[in-house]
Scaffold this active site. Structure first.
Site, PDB file in Angstrom:
ATOM      1  N   ILE B  24       0.808  -1.222   0.000  1.00 11.05           N
ATOM      2  CA  ILE B  24       0.000   0.000   0.000  1.00 11.05           C
ATOM      3  C   ILE B  24       0.839   1.268   0.000  1.00 11.05           C
ATOM      4  CG2 ILE B  24      -2.152  -0.888   0.963  1.00 11.05           C
ATOM      5  CD1 ILE B  24      -1.103  -0.086   3.732  1.00 11.05           C
ATOM      6  N   TYR B  29      12.204   4.933   3.205  1.00 10.62           N
ATOM      7  CA  TYR B  29      12.505   3.983   4.270  1.00 10.62           C
ATOM      8  C   TYR B  29      12.294   2.539   3.838  1.00 10.62           C
ATOM      9  CZ  TYR B  29       7.537   4.403   4.096  1.00 10.62           C
ATOM     10  OH  TYR B  29       6.270   4.440   3.609  1.00 10.62           O
ATOM     11  N   VAL B  32       5.311  -0.424   2.599  1.00 13.65           N
ATOM     12  CA  VAL B  32       4.237  -0.683   3.557  1.00 13.65           C
ATOM     13  C   VAL B  32       3.253  -1.676   2.945  1.00 13.65           C
ATOM     14  CG1 VAL B  32       2.474   0.307   5.054  1.00 13.65           C
ATOM     15  CG2 VAL B  32       4.439   1.696   4.395  1.00 13.65           C
ATOM     16  N   ASP B 149       8.112  16.025   9.971  1.00 14.71           N
ATOM     17  CA  ASP B 149       7.772  15.655   8.600  1.00 14.71           C
ATOM     18  C   ASP B 149       6.266  15.564   8.425  1.00 14.71           C
ATOM     19  OD1 ASP B 149       8.264  15.024   5.963  1.00 14.71           O
ATOM     20  OD2 ASP B 149       8.533  12.886   6.342  1.00 14.71           O
TER      21      ASP B 149
END
Lengths: 335, 462
Positions: B24, B29, B32, B149
């Site tokens: 998704i 990083y 997901v 962020d």
């Protein structure tokens, strides 16, 4: 960070003396059993991060002989080893000129780690360095493992190999509260309390300096696992003040209690301060002779000396080669 | 890789408690995933699993992942995303963080209104989203955490269920505790969207304060009102930390040029001082924020927005103050379910479910046998059983013939919330271990009610 009152530090990592004893005993007991079963206790952290105990001795005769020779460490001896490496930890941090906060965080990590494990299972030298490495990462003072390893001429791979097991053993509760900031907070509070003029401000600075080195001593005892940082700081200031006689401590505590709704009484607080003080007084660094003796025992528990050395070298050479996940997952480990 | 690689065949134990639905999201990083819990107690409950990329070689466990975990372990709030579990893949030292799944986020909600329904978000929803965002942020700031962020895609909103329409602040990979000096983002080698970046940062301020988050909230507030980013500057891509002239210009154009009278510490900011790009040259005078966001300059909404977009970070409104603002006291009042107003009669929008890429497995590899369109989000929701995904996830027996030893689990669950403690995660050898954690939980040695842990700064902005 954040709020100590709602922290994992307060909720999960402050124990009663009985709980602490129980934990040390349990880790020691487990290592003892492994020693009886396998003839050695050191866990291997493999390149894939998995842990395994040594292979059980199958040849009964050989095994029995070996078991007779190898004695496990007592709880007290384990304590000596931890004390030795905690001092080493401070030394390494000082050599790198890391801030106090990092040293304190690394020390608390080290202590928490060995609540879960025996020094017979994980080499304290490796864990010590990994704790420093982790503390640097958490406190945003990133130092590469390579740099850290170089600084003390050690292979940095073992830092990386142990990193995950350290986080896991700490249950990922990585924010810890060292008493240094609390000392600062109390000093600020004291400045207001005695409406300090320039002279007194100077004396409070001296008080703070001495208290900081008192905290340094406490950090090497079990105190950080038994008392919240605020009480450790207060105990340090209490001792420091007994020496410098800067403020009337009793009336300071009195004013503090009158300002806040404490869940404790003054006498309970004094009980804690005394307990902390006696931990510091009782603290002793084992002699070289003692250490030598314990170390020899420890090495034989680890199984260092016999054929295991060659096995270790074999493992080491595998470090660089990354295996596909498939291979690594089907690789057997020992039960 | 063949039929999808070893990941399906030798499915680690922790993964077997989930049905993987698909990918998704994707970021710097890592990835997901959406998954559902299989166990009977929570069957069907949706979980978002964030897989962190392995960090650079020789750098050990990803610092971003570790930082996110360590912060989330310490905080609990209705408007902050909840970390349910941490899983470790020992094979590549990567971490998988399991969160309660949130079906929506502000990015998708804004996009839906702009591109699909072509109509603005109703006032109740805007106000409720904003209030909850501020509520979560106030909690973080009072715990000395700066998010750093905030942007629409990081503000999640729960889908249907008990928490329908509840805002969850997510993505703490860049969040910092602000007692320690904070290094500029560029030093961490992280790229952050510049549209929500506060002017003091654009002008080279070295230290973050919680005010940077409030600026971002102001930008998000405006975007909720107009459905387009308020300051859509073109990013200068260079390293390290280039001067973002266009972004500043976009801000100045709307808010007018900053002046030393209104913002005294401006003089100390590096880029202002150096003035290499002539930013001191006064260009824009007429402030037109209210016309850009289509608000009356006398409305409480405008008043709040302009206080969030205050140039001087010291004068900028705090989250706590914002929650007390008149805007939230007048009708319609904010509610817990941002989508469904308490008063009947209001129309509300049904938001689409999150698009799921069902062709990607946990390893991030795309499987060959399925070629479903990625955007068919609706097809995925609530109709999972029977899809090829769940078929794929049936663990196949591993061939262990001839092996005496039991293969270890390469991945170990580390249950954080249940406090199951050392049980699963720590004991790959199956050696009986003391389970100390529950007792630890009971024993809470109280901190004396004393200033034992002082606030980091004496002069906190009031």
């Amino acid at each position: 960070m954040a709020d100590f009152l709602t922290s994992t530090h307060r909720a999960k990592w402050i124990f009663s003396p009985q709980q602490l004893d129980e934990k040390y005993r349990a880790a020691n007991q487990r290592a003892k059993q492994i020693l009886e079963k396998c003839g050695a206790t050191l866990m291997e952290v493999d390149v894939d991060g998995s842990l395994s105990y040594p292979e059980p001795q199958i040849t009964a005769k050989d095994g029995a002989e070996k078991h007779a020779r190898t004695k496990s460490l007592s709880i007290e001896e384990e304590q000596c080893i931890r004390v030795f490496y905690e001092n080493k930890l401070q030394e390494v941090c000082n050599n790198f000129r890391f801030p106090h906060k990092i040293q304190a965080t690394a020390l608390i990590y080290f202590k928490r780690f060995y609540l879960q494990w025996s020094v017979m299972e994980h080499q304290p030298k490796h864990i010590m360095l990994t704790c420093i490495y982790a503390a640097c990462k958490i406190e945003e003072n990133h130092v590469s493992a390579e740099e850290l390893g170089k600084g003390i001429s050690q292979d940095h791979q073992m830092i990386l190999n142990n990193e995950m097991i350290v986080y896991q053993s700490l249950e990922f509760d990585l924010i810890v509260y060292a008493p240094y900031r609390s000392v600062e907070g109390f000093i600020n509070d004291m400045e207001e309390f005695c409406n300090a003029g320039d002279d007194q401000l100077q004396m409070l600075k001296t008080l703070q300096m001495t208290a900081r080195s008192e905290v340094d001593k406490m950090m090497l005892t079990d105190a950080p696992l038994l008392f919240p940082p605020g009480q450790l700081a207060l105990a340090a200031l209490y001792n420091s003040n007994a020496f410098h006689k800067v403020i009337d401590f009793d009336s300071y505590l009195g004013s503090m209690f009158s300002r806040q709704n404490s869940m404790h009484t003054i006498s309970e607080l004094f009980e804690s301060l005394n307990a902390i003080d006696s931990l510091v007084r009782k603290y002793k660094v084992p002699s070289d002779k003692e250490l030598k003796h314990i170390n020899r025992k420890l090495k034989s528990c680890w199984g260092h000396s016999t054929h295991d050395e060659s096995k270790k070298r074999e493992k080491k050479s595998k470090h660089k080669s990354k295996k596909s996940s498939n291979e690594a997952q089907t690789m057997p480990s020992l039960v | 890789m063949g039929d999808g690689g070893g990941s399906n065949r030798n499915k680690p134990e922790w993964l077997q408690q989930y049905d993987l639905i698909g990918k998704i999201g994707e970021g710097t990083y890592g990835l997901v995933f959406l998954a559902r819990i299989k166990s009977s107690s929570n069957r069907g409950k949706s979980i978002a699993i964030k897989k962190f990329k392995q960090s650079k070689d020789g750098d050990g466990v990803s610092p971003t992942a570790i930082r996110e975990i360590m912060l989330l372990r310490e905080i609990t709030h209705e408007n902050v995303v909840k970390l349910v579990n941490v899983h470790i893949n020992h094979v590549d030292m990567s971490l998988y963080l399991a969160f309660d799944y949130a079906e929506h986020d502000l990015y998708e909600i804004i996009r839906h209104h702009r591109d699909k329904v072509n109509q603005s978000i109703n006032q109740y929803t805007v106000k409720s989203l904003l209030w909850q965002l501020l509520n979560g942020l106030n909690y973080l700031h009072s715990n000395w955490i700066i998010h750093r962020d905030l942007k629409p895609s990081n503000i999640l909103v729960m889908g249907e269920g008990e928490e329908h329409g509840v805002v969850k602040i997510a993505d703490f990979g860049l969040a910092r505790i602000y007692q320690a000096p904070l290094k500029p983002l560029s030093e961490n080698g992280v790229v952050v969207t510049i549209w929500y970046r506060a002017p003091e940062l654009l002008l080279g301020a070295k230290h973050y304060t919680s005010a940077v988050d409030m600026w971002a909230v102001g930008c998000i507030f405006a975007e909720l009102l107009t459905l387009k980013p308020l300051f859509q500057g073109a990013e200068v891509k260079a390293t390290p930390n280039p001067f973002q002239l266009d972004q500043l210009d976009k801000i100045f154009k709307v808010l007018g040029h900053p002046t030393l009278e209104k913002w005294p510490s401006l003089a100390n900011l590096p880029h202002w001082q150096q003035d290499t790009q002539h930013i001191q040259a006064h260009k824009y005078d007429n402030t037109s924020l209210y016309s850009v966001v289509h608000l009356s300059p006398k409305s409480p909404a405008y008043d709040l927005l302009s206080k969030m977009l205050e140039y001087d970070p010291r004068k900028r409104i705090t989250a706590a103050q914002a929650l007390e603002h008149e805007y939230f006291k007048i009708e319609p009042q904010p509610g817990r379910n941002a989508f469904v107003p308490c008063q009947p009669g209001e129309t509300f929008v049904n938001y689409p479910t999150r698009p799921v890429d069902t062709t990607t497995d946990f390893e991030g590899t795309t499987s060959m046998q399925s070629s479903q369109p990625v955007s068919s989000g609706a097809a995925v929701s609530g109709s999972m059983p029977g899809s090829h995904v769940s078929n794929r996830s049936v663990p196949r027996p591993m061939n262990v013939s001839g092996m005496q030893r039991i293969p270890h689990q390469a991945m170990q669950a580390y249950n954080l919330t249940s406090q199951a403690g050392m049980g699963g995660g720590m004991n790959p050898g199956g050696i009986p271990m003391q389970r100390g954690v529950p007792q630890q939980q009971l024993r809470r040695k109280d901190q004396m009610g004393m200033p034992g842990y002082p606030p980091p700064q004496k002069s906190r902005r009031i």
